[in-house]
Write an enzyme that holds these catalytic residues in place. Structure first.
Site, PDB file in Angstrom:
ATOM      1  CG  HIS A   7      -1.658   1.307   1.449  1.00  0.00           C
ATOM      2  ND1 HIS A   7      -1.850   2.037   2.037  1.00  0.00           N
ATOM      3  CD2 HIS A   7      -2.700   1.972   0.373  1.00  0.00           C
ATOM      4  CE1 HIS A   7      -2.581   2.409   2.405  1.00  0.00           C
ATOM      5  NE2 HIS A   7      -3.630   2.655   1.237  1.00  0.00           N
ATOM      6  NE  ARG A   8      -2.111   5.622   1.226  1.00  0.00           N
ATOM      7  CZ  ARG A   8      -2.520   6.929   1.875  1.00  0.00           C
ATOM      8  NH1 ARG A   8      -1.660   7.583   2.354  1.00  0.00           N
ATOM      9  NH2 ARG A   8      -4.136   7.044   1.705  1.00  0.00           N
ATOM     10  CD  GLU A  34      -2.754   2.257  -3.327  1.00  0.00           C
ATOM     11  OE1 GLU A  34      -3.736   2.952  -3.687  1.00  0.00           O
ATOM     12  OE2 GLU A  34      -1.908   2.502  -2.618  1.00  0.00           O
ATOM     13  CG  ASP A  36      -3.106   6.915  -3.458  1.00  0.00           C
ATOM     14  OD1 ASP A  36      -4.168   6.029  -3.951  1.00  0.00           O
ATOM     15  OD2 ASP A  36      -2.114   6.967  -2.969  1.00  0.00           O
ATOM     16  CG  HIS A  49      -3.777   9.337  -0.548  1.00  0.00           C
ATOM     17  ND1 HIS A  49      -4.344  10.571   0.375  1.00  0.00           N
ATOM     18  CD2 HIS A  49      -4.104   8.269  -0.631  1.00  0.00           C
ATOM     19  CE1 HIS A  49      -5.652   9.886   0.388  1.00  0.00           C
ATOM     20  NE2 HIS A  49      -5.443   8.181  -0.135  1.00  0.00           N
ATOM     21  CD  GLU A 109      -7.635   5.617  -4.675  1.00  0.00           C
ATOM     22  OE1 GLU A 109      -8.338   6.525  -4.668  1.00  0.00           O
ATOM     23  OE2 GLU A 109      -6.326   4.765  -3.811  1.00  0.00           O
ATOM     24  CE  LYS A 111      -6.723   9.972  -3.897  1.00  0.00           C
ATOM     25  NZ  LYS A 111      -6.772   8.592  -2.898  1.00  0.00           N
ATOM     26  CG  ASP A 234      -0.181   0.452   5.670  1.00  0.00           C
ATOM     27  OD1 ASP A 234      -0.611   1.359   4.125  1.00  0.00           O
ATOM     28  OD2 ASP A 234      -1.265   0.737   6.511  1.00  0.00           O
TER      29      ASP A 234
END
Length: 246
Positions: A7-8, A34, A36, A49, A109, A111, A234
């Site tokens: 995640h990120r 993942e 953003d 993000h 992702e 935004k 995470d």
């Protein structure tokens, strides 16, 4: 076999959504991340993000005021640790290069852009153009909470795989209609309140189900046993062995 998404990037051990955090995936054998993206003033797609700089950089203000020439002078690492001081705000172009170099796959992702339809169209087209530079053996899944954005992206780039993001409040009985109208391949759902029945319904409908953000090892194991396709966490550096059931 469920996939583990960082995640990120490796956000527990490096500053989120930086090339350092995403590049470290390869060091731990994590093949999916993942992240953003959004668009700045001159049309450059950046990896971040928030729509403001305040939380994760040494600057304040809106990202929508930035030019590409500003990015290297924005420190996205010091807030996390001095080890990462000087980490610049990355572009999607740089991320694509890193994916090719490190053999990484991405859940990107988009935004929900705050500047209106024209800028959203620019964002969609710029993302499509950058992703065309990925090597043929790279995989990418595009996700968003904005279903209209996803439907337009699918119209412009029908070859791309899409995932509809749902918060627990928005995940209603109409989720399958939304997925089919958008032309999506997956749903990305909040782990809070998710049930085995929901997972089974999605799988029986042929819809991929990825779950966010799961930082409990016990919960991750439970979800994998239920049959989810992916766990977004995470803690990817400690969860990766769950991919193979070891």
């Amino acid at each position: 076999m469920a996939r583990i998404f960082a995640h990120r990037g490796m956000s527990a051990i490096a500053p989120e959504n930086t090339l350092a955090a995403i590049g470290q995936c390869a060091d731990y054998g994590v093949t999916w991340f993942e992240t953003d993206v959004d668009i700045i003033a001159d049309g450059t797609v950046v990896v971040i993000h928030d729509s403001h700089l305040d939380r994760t950089t040494n600057r304040t203000g809106s990202i929508y005021d930035l030019q590409a020439s500003d990015l290297e002078n924005i420190d996205t690492g010091s807030w996390f640790s001095q080890e990462f001081a000087g980490e610049g705000l990355p572009t999607l172009a740089q991320l694509v290069e890193l994916m090719n170099e490190k053999k990484l796959n991405g859940n990107i992702e988009i935004k929900s852009n705050e500047q209106g339809a024209e800028r959203t169209y620019q964002l969609i087209d710029a993302v499509i153009a950058e992703l065309e530079k990925l090597d043929d053996d790279r995989e990418v899944l595009i996700s968003s909470f904005n279903q209209l954005l996803l439907a337009e992206l699918k119209r412009r780039a029908p070859h791309l795989r899409l995932g509809v993001l749902f918060s627990k409040e928005a995940l209603g009985y109409d989720w399958r209609s939304i997925v089919e109208l958008v032309g999506a391949d997956a749903i990305h759902v909040d782990e809070d309140g998710l049930t085995r029945e929901m997972v089974q319904i999605a799988r029986s409908a042929g819809v991929e189900i990825n779950v966010w953000t799961v930082n409990s090892r016990a919960r991750a194991n439970e979800l994998i046993n239920w049959g989810v396709d992916g766990v977004i966490t995470d803690e990817a550096h400690t969860f990766i062995e769950l991919e193979s059931g070891r």
